[in-house]
Design an enzyme around this catalytic site. Structure first.
Site, mmCIF file in Angstrom:
data_model
loop_
_atom_site.group_PDB
_atom_site.id
_atom_site.type_symbol
_atom_site.label_atom_id
_atom_site.label_comp_id
_atom_site.label_asym_id
_atom_site.label_seq_id
_atom_site.Cartn_x
_atom_site.Cartn_y
_atom_site.Cartn_z
ATOM 1 N N ASP A 1 0.805 -1.628 -0.114
ATOM 2 C CA ASP A 1 -0.090 -0.122 -0.370
ATOM 3 C C ASP A 1 1.099 1.224 -0.161
ATOM 4 O O ASP A 1 0.458 1.897 0.418
ATOM 5 C CB ASP A 1 -0.909 -0.254 1.406
ATOM 6 C CG ASP A 1 -2.202 0.826 0.900
ATOM 7 O OD1 ASP A 1 -2.644 1.591 -0.606
ATOM 8 O OD2 ASP A 1 -2.671 1.708 1.911
ATOM 9 N N ILE A 2 2.259 1.283 -0.374
ATOM 10 C CA ILE A 2 2.561 2.345 -1.116
ATOM 11 C C ILE A 2 1.577 3.476 -1.460
ATOM 12 O O ILE A 2 1.631 3.644 -2.901
ATOM 13 C CB ILE A 2 3.890 1.820 -1.172
ATOM 14 C CG1 ILE A 2 4.679 0.656 -0.890
ATOM 15 C CG2 ILE A 2 4.120 3.481 -2.020
ATOM 16 C CD1 ILE A 2 5.201 2.015 0.477
#
Length: 262
Positions: free
Chosen positions: A94-95
């Site tokens: 979830d960058i």
């Protein structure tokens, strides 16, 4: 503060001791609510908020190129750490710019590991993440690997260069639009790259060669075949060769915030 099940308290304590890096938001501790059996994680306070708010919010100050480049290296270093130096390896999954926080010195720290997964090269049918940052192979086939973080990282890199959102109001993806920049001759690529840059960077007359070098890193990371994308170690090495970063670090060390008033 983040709520977790109290059952995992021992695991949280173990992870706190094992995972520790300057470019990851530090887990300070946890507390357990005896009434609802909830476990609340307590993280360090990061003063300057998210990268997303600096790039896309209504701030009067804007990040200059050297600061953006340094932020990119900070995030890359944080990802390299979880990819290479944790056992088992961790994939963040979830960058995005809203999960990157900036401290008082405008140094970046990765936050929110709620979707992180231990282990690599797994297949899942449960697709999670944020539209605009999700790697194609994960979206279509559920392939979980460190290379999906590489893809998400490059979307953040494109945000830093262009000042544009990962997905626009019409639903068009930033990384898909970036691919068109590299079509054609060298001259056309350079012209499109300059047009694609954030106006703030053009106004400050930053090194166009420096931006082009970072764009070439981005192009390599957008490869549809994840096996052909560079590792985060390769990316850190490529970004750190940039002259703008070298002079910035040599002049002011860990440095003070570098922003431009608008």
């Amino acid at each position: 503060m983040e709520k977790k099940s109290a059952v995992g308290a021992d695991r949280i304590r173990e992870n706190k001791e094992q995972v520790n890096h300057g470019n990851l938001v530090k887990l300070e501790g946890f507390c357990i609510d005896t009434e609802d059996a909830g476990c609340y994680l307590i993280y360090e306070y990061i003063e300057n908020g998210s990268l997303h708010s600096w790039l896309h919010g209504n701030r009067n100050e804007k990040l200059n190129w050297k600061t953006r480049l340094r932020i990119a290296v900070d995030v890359a270093n944080g990802l390299q750490y979880i990819h290479e130096h944790t056992r088992p390896r961790v994939v963040d999954k979830d960058i995005k710019s809203s999960n990157i926080l900036l401290d008082t010195n405008m140094r970046a720290k990765i936050a929110n590991f709620g979707l992180a997964k231990s282990g690599c090269n797994a297949i899942t049918m449960h697709i999670v993440g944020t539209q605009g940052y999700i790697a194609p192979e994960y979206l279509t086939d559920g392939v979980v690997s460190t290379k999906m973080d590489v893809f998400s990282f490059v979307v953040v890199l494109l945000e830093l260069i262009s000042g544009k959102e990962a997905i626009d109001e019409e639903g068009k993806l930033l990384w898909a639009k970036a691919n068109t920049v590299w079509d054609g001759s060298v001259e056309k690529k350079e012209k499109r790259s300059k047009e694609w840059m954030d106006d703030v960077l053009s106004e400050e007359s930053c090194s166009k060669e420096s931006v082009m070098n970072v764009m070439s890193v981005a192009a390599a990371c957008l490869h549809r075949d994840p096996s052909k994308r560079p590792s985060m170690m390769d990316i850190v090495y490529a970004l750190c060769k940039n002259d703008d970063l070298f002079f910035d670090l040599s002049e002011d060390g860990l440095s003070e915030p570098q922003v431009t008033a608008r």
